[in-house]
Design a protein around this motif. Structure first.
Motif, PDB file in Angstrom:
ATOM      1  N   VAL A   1       0.833  -1.207   0.000  1.00  0.00           N
ATOM      2  CA  VAL A   1       0.000   0.000   0.000  1.00  0.00           C
ATOM      3  C   VAL A   1       0.868   1.258   0.000  1.00  0.00           C
ATOM      4  O   VAL A   1       1.910   1.321   0.640  1.00  0.00           O
ATOM      5  CB  VAL A   1      -0.965  -0.002   1.207  1.00  0.00           C
ATOM      6  N   ASN A   2       0.443   2.244  -0.769  1.00  0.00           N
ATOM      7  CA  ASN A   2       1.112   3.531  -0.796  1.00  0.00           C
ATOM      8  C   ASN A   2       0.853   4.235   0.541  1.00  0.00           C
ATOM      9  O   ASN A   2      -0.260   4.156   1.061  1.00  0.00           O
ATOM     10  CB  ASN A   2       0.542   4.362  -1.951  1.00  0.00           C
TER      11      ASN A   2
ATOM     12  N   SER B   1      -7.570   3.356   3.458  1.00  0.00           N
ATOM     13  CA  SER B   1      -8.632   3.388   2.447  1.00  0.00           C
ATOM     14  C   SER B   1      -9.200   1.977   2.290  1.00  0.00           C
ATOM     15  O   SER B   1      -8.641   1.004   2.779  1.00  0.00           O
ATOM     16  CB  SER B   1      -8.095   3.896   1.114  1.00  0.00           C
ATOM     17  N   HIS B   2     -10.288   1.896   1.596  1.00  0.00           N
ATOM     18  CA  HIS B   2     -10.944   0.602   1.418  1.00  0.00           C
ATOM     19  C   HIS B   2     -10.492  -0.108   0.150  1.00  0.00           C
ATOM     20  O   HIS B   2     -11.084  -1.091  -0.259  1.00  0.00           O
ATOM     21  CB  HIS B   2     -12.467   0.784   1.403  1.00  0.00           C
ATOM     22  N   GLU B   3      -9.433   0.400  -0.469  1.00  0.00           N
ATOM     23  CA  GLU B   3      -8.896  -0.236  -1.661  1.00  0.00           C
ATOM     24  C   GLU B   3      -8.238  -1.564  -1.293  1.00  0.00           C
ATOM     25  O   GLU B   3      -7.630  -1.688  -0.239  1.00  0.00           O
ATOM     26  CB  GLU B   3      -7.847   0.655  -2.313  1.00  0.00           C
ATOM     27  N   ALA B   4      -8.350  -2.519  -2.175  1.00  0.00           N
ATOM     28  CA  ALA B   4      -7.676  -3.793  -1.948  1.00  0.00           C
ATOM     29  C   ALA B   4      -6.182  -3.601  -2.186  1.00  0.00           C
ATOM     30  O   ALA B   4      -5.774  -2.972  -3.164  1.00  0.00           O
ATOM     31  CB  ALA B   4      -8.222  -4.850  -2.898  1.00  0.00           C
TER      32      ALA B   4
END
Length: 115
Positions: free
Chosen positions: A23-24, A30-33
């Motif tokens: 992850v950045n 965030s809810h991004e996978a």
């Protein structure tokens, strides 16, 4: 067991990065996978960096996942070890300093309206 800075050192990643996933730092929470770090991919990227590869796609990927030039990592020759899955939560750095100090204090101090 290791604290957060030691986990980053063992994972060969920068200290503002997650030692477990790719992850950045600006997208944490965030809810991004997010994709988990992979042992083989990390070792290959570290080896390519060691040989000063001129491949631009390699350099983008290396920067994107935030690797540090540590080669060879001690776990590279352990075929049945996924070092990224062996990390435990570091309560001091990740919860207290990460959540409370970096986020809650900023939200409470800077997010409140000025009287």
């Amino acid at each position: 067991m290791a604290d957060y800075p030691e986990q980053c050192l063992v994972a060969c990643c920068m200290e503002n990065r997650c030692p477990i996933c790719k992850v950045n730092p600006n997208h944490r929470g965030s809810h991004e996978a997010t994709l988990l770090r992979e042992t083989k991919e990390t070792v290959v990227l570290l080896a390519m960096n060691e040989t000063n590869s001129k491949d631009m796609k390699f350099k983008e990927t290396y920067q994107e996942i935030g690797l540090c030039p540590i080669y060879p990592p001690f776990w590279a020759c352990l075929p049945h070890c996924d070092i990224f899955q062996s990390f435990m939560l570091d309560l001091l750095h990740q919860l207290h300093k990460g959540v409370f100090k970096d986020h809650l204090v900023k939200w409470l101090v800077f997010g409140s309206p000025v009287s």
